[in-house]
Motif scaffolding. Structure first.
Motif, PDB file in Angstrom:
ATOM      1  N   ILE A 140       0.773  -1.143   0.162  1.00  0.00           N
ATOM      2  CA  ILE A 140       0.425  -0.183   0.171  1.00  0.00           C
ATOM      3  C   ILE A 140       1.250   1.002   0.126  1.00  0.00           C
ATOM      4  O   ILE A 140       1.663   1.591   0.858  1.00  0.00           O
ATOM      5  CB  ILE A 140      -0.833  -0.264   1.200  1.00  0.00           C
ATOM      6  CG1 ILE A 140      -1.852  -1.356   1.084  1.00  0.00           C
ATOM      7  CG2 ILE A 140      -1.651   1.256   1.314  1.00  0.00           C
ATOM      8  CD1 ILE A 140      -3.327  -1.242   2.365  1.00  0.00           C
ATOM      9  N   GLY A 141       1.108   1.864  -0.932  1.00  0.00           N
ATOM     10  CA  GLY A 141       1.639   4.040  -1.033  1.00  0.00           C
ATOM     11  C   GLY A 141       0.321   4.296  -1.581  1.00  0.00           C
ATOM     12  O   GLY A 141      -0.512   4.291  -2.266  1.00  0.00           O
ATOM     13  N   GLY A 142       1.461   6.065  -1.299  1.00  0.00           N
ATOM     14  CA  GLY A 142      -0.013   6.720  -1.688  1.00  0.00           C
ATOM     15  C   GLY A 142      -0.558   7.593  -0.447  1.00  0.00           C
ATOM     16  O   GLY A 142       0.709   7.496   0.562  1.00  0.00           O
ATOM     17  N   ASP A 143      -1.055   8.731  -1.097  1.00  0.00           N
ATOM     18  CA  ASP A 143      -2.040   9.357   0.313  1.00  0.00           C
ATOM     19  C   ASP A 143      -2.380   9.206   0.480  1.00  0.00           C
ATOM     20  O   ASP A 143      -3.899   9.117  -0.213  1.00  0.00           O
ATOM     21  CB  ASP A 143      -1.913  10.665  -0.299  1.00  0.00           C
ATOM     22  CG  ASP A 143      -2.366  12.396   0.391  1.00  0.00           C
ATOM     23  OD1 ASP A 143      -2.129  11.969   1.138  1.00  0.00           O
ATOM     24  OD2 ASP A 143      -2.338  13.462  -0.077  1.00  0.00           O
ATOM     25  N   LEU A 144      -2.538   8.638   1.571  1.00  0.00           N
ATOM     26  CA  LEU A 144      -3.590   8.297   2.152  1.00  0.00           C
ATOM     27  C   LEU A 144      -4.405   9.158   3.688  1.00  0.00           C
ATOM     28  O   LEU A 144      -6.040   8.614   3.839  1.00  0.00           O
ATOM     29  CB  LEU A 144      -3.226   7.751   3.897  1.00  0.00           C
ATOM     30  CG  LEU A 144      -2.379   6.243   3.678  1.00  0.00           C
ATOM     31  CD1 LEU A 144      -1.979   5.550   4.493  1.00  0.00           C
ATOM     32  CD2 LEU A 144      -3.169   5.071   2.736  1.00  0.00           C
ATOM     33  N   GLN A 145      -4.497  10.264   3.153  1.00  0.00           N
ATOM     34  CA  GLN A 145      -5.110  11.244   3.172  1.00  0.00           C
ATOM     35  C   GLN A 145      -6.374  11.902   1.971  1.00  0.00           C
ATOM     36  O   GLN A 145      -7.425  12.564   2.230  1.00  0.00           O
ATOM     37  CB  GLN A 145      -4.913  12.737   3.233  1.00  0.00           C
ATOM     38  CG  GLN A 145      -4.024  13.073   4.141  1.00  0.00           C
ATOM     39  CD  GLN A 145      -4.193  12.976   5.846  1.00  0.00           C
ATOM     40  OE1 GLN A 145      -5.270  13.255   5.745  1.00  0.00           O
ATOM     41  NE2 GLN A 145      -3.083  11.904   6.773  1.00  0.00           N
ATOM     42  N   VAL A 146      -5.975  11.029   0.644  1.00  0.00           N
ATOM     43  CA  VAL A 146      -7.380  11.388  -0.258  1.00  0.00           C
ATOM     44  C   VAL A 146      -8.127  10.208   0.485  1.00  0.00           C
ATOM     45  O   VAL A 146      -9.004  10.464   0.590  1.00  0.00           O
ATOM     46  CB  VAL A 146      -6.904  10.181  -1.378  1.00  0.00           C
ATOM     47  CG1 VAL A 146      -8.010  10.623  -2.479  1.00  0.00           C
ATOM     48  CG2 VAL A 146      -5.998  10.834  -1.902  1.00  0.00           C
ATOM     49  N   LEU A 147      -8.103   9.075   1.764  1.00  0.00           N
ATOM     50  CA  LEU A 147      -9.440   8.403   1.429  1.00  0.00           C
ATOM     51  C   LEU A 147      -9.679   8.885   3.069  1.00  0.00           C
ATOM     52  O   LEU A 147     -11.097   7.997   3.889  1.00  0.00           O
ATOM     53  CB  LEU A 147      -8.563   6.962   2.153  1.00  0.00           C
ATOM     54  CG  LEU A 147      -8.419   6.282   0.853  1.00  0.00           C
ATOM     55  CD1 LEU A 147      -7.730   5.020   0.338  1.00  0.00           C
ATOM     56  CD2 LEU A 147     -10.071   6.460  -0.566  1.00  0.00           C
ATOM     57  N   GLY A 148      -8.804   9.711   3.503  1.00  0.00           N
ATOM     58  CA  GLY A 148      -9.374  10.682   4.942  1.00  0.00           C
ATOM     59  C   GLY A 148      -8.968   9.620   6.252  1.00  0.00           C
ATOM     60  O   GLY A 148      -9.559   9.486   7.160  1.00  0.00           O
ATOM     61  N   LEU A 149      -7.840   8.724   5.352  1.00  0.00           N
ATOM     62  CA  LEU A 149      -7.082   7.967   6.498  1.00  0.00           C
ATOM     63  C   LEU A 149      -5.448   7.729   6.902  1.00  0.00           C
ATOM     64  O   LEU A 149      -5.593   8.759   6.392  1.00  0.00           O
ATOM     65  CB  LEU A 149      -7.163   6.005   5.847  1.00  0.00           C
ATOM     66  CG  LEU A 149      -8.680   5.709   5.860  1.00  0.00           C
ATOM     67  CD1 LEU A 149      -8.096   4.207   4.644  1.00  0.00           C
ATOM     68  CD2 LEU A 149      -9.483   5.629   6.563  1.00  0.00           C
ATOM     69  N   SER A 150      -5.325   7.386   8.613  1.00  0.00           N
ATOM     70  CA  SER A 150      -3.558   8.158   8.781  1.00  0.00           C
ATOM     71  C   SER A 150      -2.888   6.831   8.460  1.00  0.00           C
ATOM     72  O   SER A 150      -1.778   6.787   8.589  1.00  0.00           O
ATOM     73  CB  SER A 150      -4.036   8.265   9.989  1.00  0.00           C
ATOM     74  OG  SER A 150      -4.309   7.882  10.954  1.00  0.00           O
ATOM     75  N   GLU A 151      -3.752   5.189   8.730  1.00  0.00           N
ATOM     76  CA  GLU A 151      -2.885   3.892   8.933  1.00  0.00           C
ATOM     77  C   GLU A 151      -3.295   3.271   7.985  1.00  0.00           C
ATOM     78  O   GLU A 151      -4.928   2.531   7.091  1.00  0.00           O
ATOM     79  CB  GLU A 151      -3.534   2.976  10.308  1.00  0.00           C
ATOM     80  CG  GLU A 151      -3.490   4.444  11.416  1.00  0.00           C
ATOM     81  CD  GLU A 151      -4.267   3.197  13.046  1.00  0.00           C
ATOM     82  OE1 GLU A 151      -4.190   1.953  12.304  1.00  0.00           O
ATOM     83  OE2 GLU A 151      -4.230   4.426  13.652  1.00  0.00           O
ATOM     84  N   PRO A 152      -2.507   2.511   6.967  1.00  0.00           N
ATOM     85  CA  PRO A 152      -2.450   1.865   5.716  1.00  0.00           C
ATOM     86  C   PRO A 152      -3.594   0.507   6.304  1.00  0.00           C
ATOM     87  O   PRO A 152      -4.178   0.365   4.640  1.00  0.00           O
ATOM     88  CB  PRO A 152      -0.951   1.279   5.937  1.00  0.00           C
ATOM     89  CG  PRO A 152      -0.070   2.628   5.750  1.00  0.00           C
ATOM     90  CD  PRO A 152      -0.629   2.509   7.446  1.00  0.00           C
ATOM     91  N   HIS A 153      -3.405   0.243   7.064  1.00  0.00           N
ATOM     92  CA  HIS A 153      -4.021  -0.824   7.037  1.00  0.00           C
ATOM     93  C   HIS A 153      -5.481  -1.301   7.117  1.00  0.00           C
ATOM     94  O   HIS A 153      -6.641  -1.574   6.922  1.00  0.00           O
ATOM     95  CB  HIS A 153      -3.180  -1.920   8.598  1.00  0.00           C
ATOM     96  CG  HIS A 153      -4.196  -1.392   9.848  1.00  0.00           C
ATOM     97  ND1 HIS A 153      -3.170  -0.051  10.728  1.00  0.00           N
ATOM     98  CD2 HIS A 153      -5.186  -1.300  10.394  1.00  0.00           C
ATOM     99  CE1 HIS A 153      -3.888  -0.069  11.195  1.00  0.00           C
ATOM    100  NE2 HIS A 153      -5.238  -0.374  11.810  1.00  0.00           N
TER     101      HIS A 153
END
Length: 841
Positions: A138-151
């Motif tokens: 998992i890579g990229g900008d997690l803020q797009v999904l409004g998340l801070s944790e990849p899992h």
């Protein structure tokens, strides 16, 4: 215990530690090999051939015993050499592979850096599953999904609604298990739009979650523009569909891609789709080629072309333009416009020709006061040269030209008069002026403003009209004086039945006072005033009905016998405007004279009838005893009755001649009586002309000899025959010849001519007698009309009467020409093959 090596020459020194004991040949071979090793190693690089040459060279110095001893040693050496060579080559290949791998690792690292930069350049999250592994990267900008944790990325339900999360979960499962790609859009629970794409790449399942905020905005703008374009296209399509003119679009190769309903109707297709599918062309190939050539030249086509529209030949104004996909065009029906333009041109030309025929001078000036039209009457009125008028002179120039030629009315202030004339260019209503020209003519000038700002001049030569008006007034005065002095009563009644005009004779005739006539009485009042005289005579009633009639206006004539004994002839004549002219003529004296003359005429007709009946009766009564006398004369002349003395024979001949003459006269009278009674019949048949002429000549032979005359017969031998009554034809010729002999002087010649013309046969007899005066010539064909005319002959005057009657019964004509002192010619013309009636008309 150290190993001792035995040689052929004895024992040798024990070998050094680490080396086996070998003999001299072997040692020498080893020395050679040791010496040659570097060279062999060097030679093994390029090829094995060098080593072989070296060994062969070394081998040439060894004997066979040494060879047998050294074979094992040589195999060992050869194995070592080959192994060394293979090692060297393996090391070189590994070095090359290592260098290539380092290059590939560098390229892959660059690509990985670029991919990472590309992934991180956009607001997105990328998830990939290696083949056979459940652990995602998992890579990229997690803020797009409004998340801070990849899992938590794969816990779709934590950032998507349940339905979308379930749909994405199934799509991701199908991607990982079967490699099924998918694409969808979704909105996170925080309201963030994302674009989801899943596909299998290089054995990996890749899921891409991309921020769609900017895309959404762009899509919204595109959608808005798209909807606006759709609306505009729909409006344009609706407009094009409802156009009555055919419209079309074509692709780059010239095939139809769109047509409207008018086009489909024009080419008689079922609908627009049918016309496009069948590529039905409205214009012919020559017209399409002209349009194509124009587009190739880089311009749009605009022109009028012929076409067959719904089976009828029409003219279309075609506009065709180039588009990025082909071309588009429209054809506007210009047939009616062209027809109207042609009709308008013909009408204008007809108006021009009509104006050219008018006696009124017409000249039209435009808003710039320049001459645009003139007719022949205008040019003739002012005696202008056509070349001058064709130069379109101004109104002022024309006026100045006429003033210089002294053809305009004399004016004390010409400039003011001219300015007043030119006010017509600013006027609204037409104006009229009277010009009295120096040459004595009077013109009625009309200036009519034109809608375009110009003026039309109408020059009417009123000289003759004014002269006619003066003459008319004089004529009216003369007419009034004439009517007042006429003996006939004249009255004119208007359409309303009232008296409009009368003369003095009318008032005297009907005893009407001037006071009554001054009130213009109605016909009913005049009828009542004149009733003591006319007593409601039917003729008067008919006259009254004609005067008061509206539809049936006719001319009647009648006679009124008034109670005072006078007789009045009245006549009505319809006049224009519904008026009626009535004339009353006192014919009392004429009627009395007419009655007296009629009574006398009746008496004369009775006397003539009695005379004719008496002649008929006497003729019949004389014929019977005359026949007996002729019979007895023939009997006495017969030798069977006994001989006669010469004197008796002479007297008997006189009796015979006189009796035959008297019988011929009686027969003539009876023939005329039969013709007059309408009972004469002709026995028509084919008559030989020459035989008939000879027979008639023989009948007058005795008279010719006695009078000393000569008969000249002029007839062609091939004159032939025609249809007639042979007996009556001989009688006609005999009477003509006998009449000519009677009036011819001694020694003269009588001429009988026969001519055959087209459709007729002409007989003419000419004498050289005294001729017939003109006053007598008109009466020679009347019964019992005889004139001596200086000769000794005087008959009963029946010969020419019989000639004319018999010729007319044959359908022919008789004419007579005579010159006093020179002679007379009687001509009888018979039609050939006549269908003359067998009974007299």
């Amino acid at each position: 215990m150290p190993e001792t090596i035995r040689t052929s020459g004895g024992y040798a020194h024990p070998p050094e530690r680490g080396f086996p004991a070998i003999g001299l040949p072997a040692a020498r071979l080893l020395a050679v090999a040791a010496t040659a090793w570097p060279c062999a190693a060097h030679a093994a690089g390029p090829s094995v051939g060098g080593l072989q040459e070296f060994l062969l060279g070394a081998y040439s110095g060894i004997d066979r015993h040494d060879i047998a001893m050294l074979v094992p040693m040589l195999g060992f050496v050869l194995f070592a050499v080959v192994s060394a060579i293979m090692l060297l080559r393996a090391r070189a290949r590994v070095a090359r592979v290592e260098a290539s791998s380092r290059d590939q690792i560098t390229v892959l690292r660059d690509r990985l850096d670029r991919a990472s930069a590309l992934i991180l350049s956009e607001r997105q999250v990328v998830i990939d599953w290696p083949a056979g592994s459940d652990e995602p990267n998992i890579g990229g900008d997690l803020q797009v999904l409004g998340l801070s944790e990849p899992h938590r990325v794969l816990a779709f339900g934590s950032w998507l609604d349940a339905a979308t999360a379930s749909e994405m979960d199934h799509a991701a499962q199908a991607l990982r298990e079967h490699g099924e790609p998918f694409a969808m859009t979704a909105t996170t629970l925080a309201g963030q739009p994302i674009e989801v794409q899943g596909r299998a790449i290089g054995g990996r399942a890749v899921l891409r979650l991309k921020d769609a905020s900017a895309l959404t905005r762009d899509l919204a703008q595109v959608t808005q523009r798209y909807q606006a374009l759709l609306t505009e296209v729909a409006s344009l399509r609706t407009l094009i569909e409802t156009l009555p003119s055919p419209a079309w679009t074509r692709d780059a190769v010239g095939r139809l891609t769109f047509v409207n309903s008018a086009y489909a109707r024009a080419v008689e297709a079922k609908d627009a789709a049918d016309a496009v599918m069948r590529n039905l062309e409205l214009l012919d190939s020559a017209s399409r080629q002209t349009i194509l050539q124009r587009r190739r030249d880089g311009g749009a086509y605009s022109g009028r072309l012929p076409a067959i529209v719904a089976g009828a030949r029409r003219s279309l104004d075609v506009f065709d333009v180039h588009t990025h996909t082909g071309s588009a065009g429209i054809g506007i029906d210009a047939t009616e416009a062209e027809t109207m333009r042609n009709a308008l041109a013909r009408m204008v030309d007809a108006h021009r020709r009509t104006l050219d025929q008018l006696p009124i001078g017409v000249a039209t000036f435009d808003a710039d006061q320049r001459l645009t039209f003139y007719n022949a009457a205008y040019r003739a009125l002012w005696d202008f040269d056509a070349g001058y008028l064709d130069q379109r002179p101004t109104d002022s120039a024309v006026i100045e030209e006429l003033r210089v030629a002294r053809k305009l009315p004399e004016q004390t202030n010409f400039r003011e008069w001219k300015a007043h004339l030119h006010e017509a260019y600013r006027a609204i209503e037409p104006r009229e002026q009277i010009w009295h020209l120096p040459d004595g003519r009077t013109l009625r000038v009309m200036t009519t403003p034109n809608p375009d700002g110009g003026v039309t001049y109408l020059f009417h030569d009123a000289t003759e009209r004014l002269d006619l008006e003066r003459r008319f007034e004089e004529l009216i005065r003369v007419q009034g004086e004439t009517l007042d002095n006429l003996a006939e009563g004249v009255a004119v009644f208007a359409s309303d039945g009232k008296l409009r005009l009368h003369n003095a004779s009318f008032a005297r005739m009907w005893h009407l006072s001037p006071a009554v006539l001054a009130e213009r009485p109605h016909i009913e009042a005049i009828t009542a005033l004149g009733r003591p005289l006319h007593g409601d005579d039917p003729t008067w009633q008919s006259l009254r009905e004609v005067v008061t009639a509206i539809d049936s206006r006719k001319t009647i004539s009648g006679r009124l016998e008034r109670r005072d004994g006078s007789v009045i002839d009245c006549t009505t004549v319809p006049l224009p405007g519904g008026a009626t002219l009535v004339t009353f003529h006192d014919v009392t004296d004429s009627v009395n004279v007419e009655r007296a003359l009629r009574e006398r005429n009746d008496a004369l007709e009775d006397a003539d009838r009695i005379k004719i009946e008496f002649v008929h009766h006497v003729s019949y009564e004389l014929r019977s005893p005359l026949t007996n006398i002729i019979g007895f004369v023939h009997l006495l002349g017969d030798s069977a009755t006994g001989p006669l003395a010469p004197k008796q024979r002479e007297y008997l001949d006189y009796i015979t001649v006189s009796s035959n003459t008297l019988l011929a006269l009686i027969n003539n009278i009876l023939d005329l009586a039969t013709i007059d009674a309408g009972r004469m019949q002709l026995n028509l048949g084919t008559v030989d002309i020459l035989e008939t002429v000879q027979a008639a000549a023989e009948g007058v032979q005795d008279r010719l000899v006695g009078a000393g005359l000569t008969l000249d017969i002029r007839a062609a031998s091939d004159v032939g025959s025609f249809t007639a009554d042979a007996r009556r034809l001989r009688q006609i010729l005999f009477n003509l010849l006998a009449n000519a002999v009677s009036f011819s002087p001694a020694g003269a010649t009588v001429t009988l001519r026969v001519e055959r013309r087209t459709g007729e046969v002409v007989f003419s007899v000419t004498d050289r007698g005294p001729g017939i005066p003109p006053e007598v010539l008109e009466k020679v064909f009347n019964w019992f009309e005889t004139h001596a005319l200086g000769s000794y002959h005087r008959g009963l005057g029946l010969g020419l009467s019989l000639v004319r009657s018999f010729v007319e019964l044959h359908g022919g004509t008789v004419s007579i020409a005579s010159v006093v002192g020179e002679g007379t010619t009687v001509t009888c013309t018979f039609p050939v093959g006549t269908a003359a009636a067998r009974t007299a008309a």
